[in-house]
Design a protein around this motif. Structure first.
Motif, PDB file in Angstrom:
ATOM      1  N   VAL A 377       0.724  -0.930   0.074  1.00  0.00           N
ATOM      2  CA  VAL A 377      -0.050   0.015  -0.051  1.00  0.00           C
ATOM      3  C   VAL A 377       0.789   1.280  -0.021  1.00  0.00           C
ATOM      4  N   VAL A 378       0.241   2.190  -0.678  1.00  0.00           N
ATOM      5  CA  VAL A 378       1.059   3.435  -0.708  1.00  0.00           C
ATOM      6  C   VAL A 378       0.250   4.319   0.421  1.00  0.00           C
ATOM      7  N   VAL A 578       4.510  -1.395   3.416  1.00  0.00           N
ATOM      8  CA  VAL A 578       3.813   0.046   3.415  1.00  0.00           C
ATOM      9  C   VAL A 578       4.818   1.211   2.989  1.00  0.00           C
ATOM     10  N   PHE A 579       4.541   2.071   1.945  1.00  0.00           N
ATOM     11  CA  PHE A 579       5.273   2.969   1.587  1.00  0.00           C
ATOM     12  C   PHE A 579       4.637   4.433   2.104  1.00  0.00           C
ATOM     13  N   LEU A 580       5.158   5.118   2.962  1.00  0.00           N
ATOM     14  CA  LEU A 580       4.692   6.213   3.593  1.00  0.00           C
ATOM     15  C   LEU A 580       5.442   7.452   2.910  1.00  0.00           C
ATOM     16  N   ILE A 581       4.580   8.117   2.124  1.00  0.00           N
ATOM     17  CA  ILE A 581       5.392   8.845   1.175  1.00  0.00           C
ATOM     18  C   ILE A 581       4.938  10.637   1.459  1.00  0.00           C
ATOM     19  N   GLY A 582       5.824  11.258   1.001  1.00  0.00           N
ATOM     20  CA  GLY A 582       5.571  12.914   1.275  1.00  0.00           C
ATOM     21  C   GLY A 582       5.600  13.380   2.958  1.00  0.00           C
ATOM     22  N   LYS A 618       2.948  -5.060   8.369  1.00  0.00           N
ATOM     23  CA  LYS A 618       3.078  -6.310   8.799  1.00  0.00           C
ATOM     24  C   LYS A 618       4.468  -6.638   8.767  1.00  0.00           C
ATOM     25  N   GLU A 619       5.201  -6.094   7.518  1.00  0.00           N
ATOM     26  CA  GLU A 619       6.608  -6.485   7.415  1.00  0.00           C
ATOM     27  C   GLU A 619       7.707  -5.219   7.112  1.00  0.00           C
ATOM     28  N   THR A 620       7.355  -4.637   6.123  1.00  0.00           N
ATOM     29  CA  THR A 620       8.283  -3.529   5.649  1.00  0.00           C
ATOM     30  C   THR A 620       7.446  -2.156   5.729  1.00  0.00           C
ATOM     31  N   LEU A 621       8.398  -1.137   6.085  1.00  0.00           N
ATOM     32  CA  LEU A 621       8.014   0.414   6.059  1.00  0.00           C
ATOM     33  C   LEU A 621       9.120   1.014   5.323  1.00  0.00           C
ATOM     34  N   CYS A 622       8.792   1.588   3.954  1.00  0.00           N
ATOM     35  CA  CYS A 622       9.585   2.281   3.572  1.00  0.00           C
ATOM     36  C   CYS A 622       8.950   3.996   3.498  1.00  0.00           C
ATOM     37  N   ILE A 623       9.748   4.837   4.286  1.00  0.00           N
ATOM     38  CA  ILE A 623       9.298   6.202   4.593  1.00  0.00           C
ATOM     39  C   ILE A 623      10.273   7.000   3.362  1.00  0.00           C
ATOM     40  N   SER A 624       9.393   8.090   2.738  1.00  0.00           N
ATOM     41  CA  SER A 624      10.235   8.547   1.969  1.00  0.00           C
ATOM     42  C   SER A 624       9.620  10.345   1.888  1.00  0.00           C
ATOM     43  N   TRP A 625      10.515  11.121   1.524  1.00  0.00           N
ATOM     44  CA  TRP A 625      10.183  12.530   0.981  1.00  0.00           C
ATOM     45  C   TRP A 625      11.114  13.109   0.075  1.00  0.00           C
TER      46      TRP A 625
END
Ligand SMILES: Nc1ncnc2c1ncn2[C@@H]1O[C@H](COP(=O)(O)OP(=O)(O)OP(=O)(O)O)[C@@H](O)[C@H]1O
Length: 652
Positions: A377-378, A578-582, A618-625
């Motif tokens: 999910v993004v 999970v991609f957490l963007i912005g 549940k597994e990976t988190l990719c945080i970005s900005w």
């Protein structure tokens, strides 16, 4: 199955969960963080009550229809049959139910319809506040009470804001806050003298038109239960056990309704909540409401600190982050991760020089890791970013799923049918006739004037739908439109065979617009839910429309598409990746919160949003900005990254 060693569907419950599931009578608050099994516990307890006692009746109030449907699915699965002694619904849907049955005590007739479009509500306001009523209203007969109120309102015309959109926002806040024509409101600093009379006149107008908006549903349900002791008694008797999911997001109007439902001498109230996940403050939710609940009912508390969802490193970040909030239950235990596996690369953090680079990196990461898109999910705080991400994903060969909340269908063929159903339900309603003429014009580009239909209807007993069909048939040239009109007459006028009509309508492709296929699928899905809930024999057209109007028309997800969700839409969900963007200041946290300063309720709400976002993993988190968005450069990374102690930890 029940008892101490309950193991439903392969879940072996921990001690705290088991205590909650075993809870029989009396008030209990299950106070717990994300991923701790709150929904699971609520579902299992309700099922156990039904299994233990064949006379038990349970009302479970949820925040969204989706949550109610999901719980219904789980309960029916465990019970092995449809469990009729449990009613799972949203507060609004519950309010609709009791108004349908007993609303006439407060002036609402059972076939009331819902105002789902802002333009229809604005039309009501225009009528209420303008000197000259529009044509659609002038034929109605209004009660003396209403005419008096409208007359009084004239004294305030100069003070009432002319922007009716803003007035609707104000009305919604008043409804959410359970306002009841008092001289003071708690949502405005000063209460202008026109507010009480304006509010009363608007509510009376809803009665006169037998229309309700979402705020009006709760308002009249509360009015009914507080003014009519007989109805209150019957309603309380119907539901012995009352449960509420996601209590933290209830507003004052919902709380007041709940308060009426629960007998304070014998409060069988079971509530699950997390004060760290309040993200609907703008809709009237408030951290203080949990405190009020605890005091009102002297609730017992069971805490579930164990988190089954996230890797332990994420739990660590989540605990670090949320402790920066001041308005929290001071006895709340920090989350404990039950996942033993722990790799440092479960969380990655990345800065990009440009927002488009950030969006396209998502596709690359998914391909590189060979992740299944259904498990990804993004997430973003703002929908605008997600729209741009969707475009980037399409360019990279992905199918994005970016659901927008929709109160109404948007495709012209579907809107036409919906308008015809509404008029079929209330044959003499000028507003619905106007809408049908409008939708016909959008669908066929042919104009039918409302006044012509009215004149024609005078010759056929005032039946607008019959008259409209006669005129349309007379003018139509396209064969398929002619057939459609004949079916209208056959299934909606001569006889009322709505289900047969819909089956026929859905089987035909009316346009090449992909939205038609998408919305047809959505409608069929919602249709099946409504039929499951009420059964074919019991359903009337007005009940069908009321139920459908209460449901969001969000399109269904197709397998193989990648979900792009705002944090609000992701609440209650979980994903492997999970991609957490912005993640920059001014977006997450929002510009509004940043402007208000570091210690304010808005910033705390933003922090809770971030807490909700990272605990979907549940597994990976990719945080970005990125360093720039929308052409504005020099963006700073979100303060929340620092508050998670992420950077500090990496440095060491
Ligand atoms: N005892 C248990 N054993 C195994 N898995 C469990 C147990 N309890 C909960 N889970 C799992 O943990 C996850 C989270 O459960 P659930 O959705 O009920 O949590 P929640 O507290 O409602 O979360 P949120 O607040 O984020 O919505 C689910 O995948 C659920 O199956």
């Amino acid at each position: 199955m029940c008892g101490n060693s309950m193991n439903f569907n392969n879940y072996s419950l921990n001690e705290n969960q088991q205590r909650a599931v075993d809870w029989n009578e009396g008030p209990l608050l299950v106070l717990a963080g994300p991923g701790s099994g709150k929904t699971l516990v609520l579902t299992l307890r309700a099922t156990r009550l039904l299994q233990d006692n064949f006379q038990a009746s349970v009302l479970a109030l949820t925040f969204t229809n989706k949550a109610a449907d999901e719980m219904r699915r789980r309960i029916d699965e465990i019970m092995g049959e449809r469990a009729d002694r449990i009613h799972l619904c949203t507060f609004h849907s519950f309010a609709g139910d009791i108004l349908r049955q007993h609303g006439s005590h407060v002036g609402i007739q059972p076939d009331f319809s819902l105002l789902t479009l802002e333009e229809d509500r604005i039309a009501l306001l225009d009528f209420l506040l303008s000197e000259k009523p529009s044509h659609y209203y002038e034929y109605r007969e209004y009660s003396e009470k209403f005419q008096l109120l409208k007359e009084k309102l004239k004294n305030y015309t100069a003070s009432i804001p002319a922007d009716h959109h803003n007035l609707l926002v104000l009305l919604d806040r008043l409804f959410a806050d359970s306002y009841n024509c008092e001289f003071k409101t708690s949502i405005t600093v000063k209460t202008p003298s026109w507010i009480p009379i304006f509010f009363e006149a608007y509510c009376q107008l809803l009665i006169e038109h037998n229309r309700l908006d979402y705020g009006g549903l709760l308002y009249f349900a509360k009015k009914l239960l507080s003014e009519n002791k007989g109805v209150l008694r019957i309603t309380r008797l119907a539901w012995k056990y009352i449960c509420v999911d996601e209590f933290q997001d209830t507003n004052r109007a919902q709380y007041d309704l709940l308060h009426l439902l629960v007998d304070s001498d014998n409060p069988n109230l079971f509530v699950v909540a997390d004060d760290d996940q309040i993200i609907y403050q703008w809709n009237g939710a408030s951290p203080e409401r949990l405190q009020v609940l605890l005091e009102d009912y002297e609730m017992g508390i069971v805490q579930l600190p164990e988190n089954y969802r996230c890797p332990s490193i994420i739990i660590k970040y989540a605990n670090h982050l949320i402790r920066h909030n001041h308005i929290r239950n001071k006895y709340k235990k920090p989350l404990i991760s039950l996942k033993s596996n722990d790799k440092s690369d479960f969380v990655t953090i990345q800065e990009y020089s440009d927002e488009y680079e950030e969006y396209s990196a998502i596709s690359k990461i998914i391909i590189k890791n060979d992740w299944n898109v259904d498990e990804c999910v993004v997430l973003a705080r703002s929908g605008k970013i997600l729209e741009k991400t969707a475009q980037s994903l399409v360019l990279n060969g992905f199918t994005p799923y970016y659901p927008r909340r929709k109160n109404e269908f948007e495709c012209s063929s579907i809107r036409l049918i919906y308008a015809a159903l509404r008029l079929a339900n209330t044959r003499h309603d000028r507003e619905y006739l106007r809408r049908l003429c409008l939708e016909w014009k959008n669908f066929t580009e042919r104009i039918i004037e409302v006044v012509d239909v009215e004149a024609e209807a005078a010759l056929c007993g005032g039946d607008f739908l019959r008259a409209w069909i006669d005129i349309a048939l007379n003018e139509v040239t396209c064969d398929s439109h002619k057939v459609l009109l004949q079916k209208f007459r056959q299934y909606l006028v001569d006889r009322l065979l709505v289900i047969e009509f819909l089956d026929w309508f859905w089987s035909i492709k009316w346009s090449d617009d992909p939205l038609e296929t998408e919305e047809k699928e959505t409608w069929i899905d919602l249709h099946n839910e409504v039929i499951r809930e009420h059964s074919l024999e019991n359903i009337t057209l007005h009940l069908y429309l009321q139920e459908l109007d209460l449901k969001s028309k969000i399109c269904l997800q197709t397998p193989g598409s990648l979900s792009l969700l705002t944090v609000h839409a992701a609440k209650g969900l979980e994903y492997k990746h999970v991609f957490l963007i912005g993640m920059v200041e001014g977006i997450f946290p929002s510009y509004h919160a940043v402007r208000k300063g570091p210690i304010c309720r808005e910033m705390e709400e933003e922090r809770r949003n971030c807490f909700v976002a990272i605990t979907r993993v549940k597994e990976t988190l990719c945080i970005s900005w990125a360093k720039n968005y929308d052409g504005y450069s020099g963006k700073n990374p979100s303060r929340f990254i620092k508050e998670m102690d992420f950077l500090i930890e990496n440095d060491s």
